[in-house]
Design a protein around this motif. Sequence first.
Motif, PDB file in Angstrom:
ATOM      1  N   LYS A  43       0.829  -1.221   0.000  1.00  0.00           N
ATOM      2  CA  LYS A  43       0.000   0.000   0.000  1.00  0.00           C
ATOM      3  C   LYS A  43       0.862   1.269   0.000  1.00  0.00           C
ATOM      4  CE  LYS A  43      -4.553   0.162   2.165  1.00  0.00           C
ATOM      5  NZ  LYS A  43      -5.248   0.197   3.451  1.00  0.00           N
ATOM      6  N   THR A  44       2.013   1.191   0.685  1.00  0.00           N
ATOM      7  CA  THR A  44       2.837   2.389   0.841  1.00  0.00           C
ATOM      8  C   THR A  44       3.939   2.498  -0.222  1.00  0.00           C
ATOM      9  OG1 THR A  44       4.185   1.173   2.449  1.00  0.00           O
ATOM     10  CG2 THR A  44       2.447   2.578   3.343  1.00  0.00           C
ATOM     11  N   ALA A  45       3.985   1.515  -1.105  1.00  0.00           N
ATOM     12  CA  ALA A  45       5.041   1.523  -2.139  1.00  0.00           C
ATOM     13  C   ALA A  45       4.976   2.833  -2.912  1.00  0.00           C
ATOM     14  CB  ALA A  45       4.839   0.355  -3.093  1.00  0.00           C
ATOM     15  N   GLY A  46       6.121   3.381  -3.239  1.00  0.00           N
ATOM     16  CA  GLY A  46       6.142   4.643  -3.992  1.00  0.00           C
ATOM     17  C   GLY A  46       6.267   5.844  -3.061  1.00  0.00           C
ATOM     18  N   LEU A  47       5.678   5.732  -1.875  1.00  0.00           N
ATOM     19  CA  LEU A  47       5.782   6.842  -0.912  1.00  0.00           C
ATOM     20  C   LEU A  47       6.753   6.476   0.211  1.00  0.00           C
ATOM     21  CD1 LEU A  47       1.992   7.762  -0.657  1.00  0.00           C
ATOM     22  CD2 LEU A  47       3.776   9.080  -1.795  1.00  0.00           C
ATOM     23  N   ARG A  48       7.283   5.257   0.117  1.00  0.00           N
ATOM     24  CA  ARG A  48       8.075   4.710   1.214  1.00  0.00           C
ATOM     25  C   ARG A  48       9.542   4.576   0.803  1.00  0.00           C
ATOM     26  NH1 ARG A  48       5.806   0.377   4.857  1.00  0.00           N
ATOM     27  NH2 ARG A  48       7.587  -0.377   6.019  1.00  0.00           N
ATOM     28  N   SER A  49      10.459   4.942   1.694  1.00  0.00           N
ATOM     29  CA  SER A  49      11.874   4.752   1.386  1.00  0.00           C
ATOM     30  C   SER A  49      12.659   4.684   2.692  1.00  0.00           C
ATOM     31  CB  SER A  49      12.396   5.911   0.526  1.00  0.00           C
ATOM     32  OG  SER A  49      12.308   7.106   1.264  1.00  0.00           O
ATOM     33  N   ASP A  50      13.955   4.399   2.554  1.00  0.00           N
ATOM     34  CA  ASP A  50      14.817   4.331   3.725  1.00  0.00           C
ATOM     35  C   ASP A  50      15.694   5.577   3.746  1.00  0.00           C
ATOM     36  OD1 ASP A  50      16.491   3.712   5.793  1.00  0.00           O
ATOM     37  OD2 ASP A  50      17.024   1.711   5.056  1.00  0.00           O
ATOM     38  N   LEU A  51      15.486   6.411   4.776  1.00  0.00           N
ATOM     39  CA  LEU A  51      16.292   7.636   4.889  1.00  0.00           C
ATOM     40  C   LEU A  51      17.781   7.310   5.021  1.00  0.00           C
ATOM     41  CD1 LEU A  51      14.527  10.126   7.357  1.00  0.00           C
ATOM     42  CD2 LEU A  51      15.283  10.597   5.031  1.00  0.00           C
ATOM     43  N   ALA A  52      18.068   6.078   5.466  1.00  0.00           N
ATOM     44  CA  ALA A  52      19.462   5.674   5.591  1.00  0.00           C
ATOM     45  C   ALA A  52      20.052   5.333   4.221  1.00  0.00           C
ATOM     46  CB  ALA A  52      19.566   4.468   6.518  1.00  0.00           C
ATOM     47  N   GLY A  53      19.195   5.251   3.191  1.00  0.00           N
ATOM     48  CA  GLY A  53      19.640   4.879   1.836  1.00  0.00           C
ATOM     49  C   GLY A  53      19.534   3.381   1.636  1.00  0.00           C
ATOM     50  N   SER A  70      -1.408  10.364   4.663  1.00  0.00           N
ATOM     51  CA  SER A  70      -2.856  10.644   4.655  1.00  0.00           C
ATOM     52  C   SER A  70      -3.464  10.519   3.256  1.00  0.00           C
ATOM     53  CB  SER A  70      -3.152  12.017   5.252  1.00  0.00           C
ATOM     54  OG  SER A  70      -2.451  13.006   4.544  1.00  0.00           O
ATOM     55  N   ILE A  71      -2.624  10.441   2.217  1.00  0.00           N
ATOM     56  CA  ILE A  71      -3.163  10.160   0.875  1.00  0.00           C
ATOM     57  C   ILE A  71      -3.682   8.721   0.865  1.00  0.00           C
ATOM     58  CG2 ILE A  71      -2.565   9.795  -1.566  1.00  0.00           C
ATOM     59  CD1 ILE A  71      -0.506  12.012  -1.356  1.00  0.00           C
ATOM     60  N   ILE A  72      -2.935   7.828   1.539  1.00  0.00           N
ATOM     61  CA  ILE A  72      -3.314   6.408   1.548  1.00  0.00           C
ATOM     62  C   ILE A  72      -4.369   6.147   2.617  1.00  0.00           C
ATOM     63  CG2 ILE A  72      -2.395   4.033   1.552  1.00  0.00           C
ATOM     64  CD1 ILE A  72       0.400   5.329   1.584  1.00  0.00           C
ATOM     65  N   GLU A  73      -4.273   6.848   3.747  1.00  0.00           N
ATOM     66  CA  GLU A  73      -5.213   6.645   4.852  1.00  0.00           C
ATOM     67  C   GLU A  73      -5.800   7.997   5.272  1.00  0.00           C
ATOM     68  OE1 GLU A  73      -7.650   5.907   6.573  1.00  0.00           O
ATOM     69  OE2 GLU A  73      -6.821   3.890   6.890  1.00  0.00           O
ATOM     70  N   PRO A  74      -6.851   8.457   4.562  1.00  0.00           N
ATOM     71  CA  PRO A  74      -7.401   9.788   4.847  1.00  0.00           C
ATOM     72  C   PRO A  74      -7.966   9.948   6.271  1.00  0.00           C
ATOM     73  CG  PRO A  74      -8.243   8.932   2.758  1.00  0.00           C
ATOM     74  CD  PRO A  74      -7.507   7.805   3.415  1.00  0.00           C
ATOM     75  N   LYS A  75      -8.239   8.817   6.960  1.00  0.00           N
ATOM     76  CA  LYS A  75      -8.722   8.931   8.354  1.00  0.00           C
ATOM     77  C   LYS A  75      -7.727   9.683   9.231  1.00  0.00           C
ATOM     78  CE  LYS A  75     -11.120   4.521   8.641  1.00  0.00           C
ATOM     79  NZ  LYS A  75     -10.695   3.151   8.961  1.00  0.00           N
ATOM     80  N   LEU A  76      -6.450   9.648   8.842  1.00  0.00           N
ATOM     81  CA  LEU A  76      -5.431  10.353   9.628  1.00  0.00           C
ATOM     82  C   LEU A  76      -5.790  11.828   9.788  1.00  0.00           C
ATOM     83  CD1 LEU A  76      -2.162   8.874   8.078  1.00  0.00           C
ATOM     84  CD2 LEU A  76      -2.749   8.822  10.515  1.00  0.00           C
ATOM     85  N   LEU A  77      -6.307  12.423   8.702  1.00  0.00           N
ATOM     86  CA  LEU A  77      -6.570  13.873   8.701  1.00  0.00           C
ATOM     87  C   LEU A  77      -7.597  14.286   9.747  1.00  0.00           C
ATOM     88  CD1 LEU A  77      -6.669  14.455   4.826  1.00  0.00           C
ATOM     89  CD2 LEU A  77      -4.835  15.123   6.405  1.00  0.00           C
ATOM     90  N   ALA A  78      -8.444  13.328  10.149  1.00  0.00           N
ATOM     91  CA  ALA A  78      -9.479  13.630  11.148  1.00  0.00           C
ATOM     92  C   ALA A  78      -8.960  13.447  12.574  1.00  0.00           C
ATOM     93  CB  ALA A  78     -10.691  12.729  10.912  1.00  0.00           C
TER      94      ALA A  78
END
Length: 247
Positions: A43-53, A70-78
């Motif tokens: 679900k998070t592919a594309g928005l997910r990465s490792d800051l450590a590289g 919140s694009i993937i889980e709009p409930k967060l915004l509430a």
Amino acid sequence: MTRKIKKENFLKRGYTHLESLLAPQETKDLLTLYDELLADKSKTAGLRSDLAGGGDQGNVERITQIMRPSIIEPKLLAHPAYSRALEWAQELLGKDIALDFDMFINKAPHTNTATPWHQDAAYWINMPDKRAVSCWIALDQVSEENGCMWFIDKDPENPIHPHQALPNGGALYCETDANDALSMPLSPGGCTFHDGFTLHFSRGNITSSQRRALILNFRPESMIQLQRSQGIDHTGKREFRNKNVEE
Ligand SMILES: O=C(O)CCC(=O)C(=O)O
């Protein structure tokens, strides 16, 4: 510390903190949504990465970053985290301040990988209105041992340092003298606020539990529109975009 002193600290030093932005149950509710996304790599592919590289090369993620969750889980915004952090952001910087983007950053147990010293503004285009504040919300007890935030007082004479990227698409970093840096341990539901030009860092997680944080970034609505008009929505790859600030 009163709200007024917190605001004065933020404006003068470039950061401040709250012992409690969220009540314990609110933190637990947020963690339910957080953990679902953290566990879901497809679900998070594309928005997910490792800051450590290197996270997309099959290695274990050390510092998981999920942009715009919140694009993937709009409930967060509430969740009250968003409205309460916005209220504070407007108090610190003005009524025209709005949410630009949200992100998750998790340091997995025993990964012992620091987030290097940097200024968030290095990631952004050079905007005419430079007001910006990030609210970093602790969802676990955070300490120097698992990666709480550290800050260096803002230096108005030296707004932006040259930054470089860690290999394999990792975080941006800069050279700095960190002798006077201050750590900010927090309880779950506590938060820090830092300015886009404030130098910050966190040590690696050497404990056996996660270090989960929700980060909400705010700036003037007009600057959000300016970024969007240039295709910047904080879903793309990391880059040093603010090289021209000193010129
Ligand atoms: O969570 C971390 O380790 C780093 C967070 C950070 O750099 C930020 O919120 O700008």
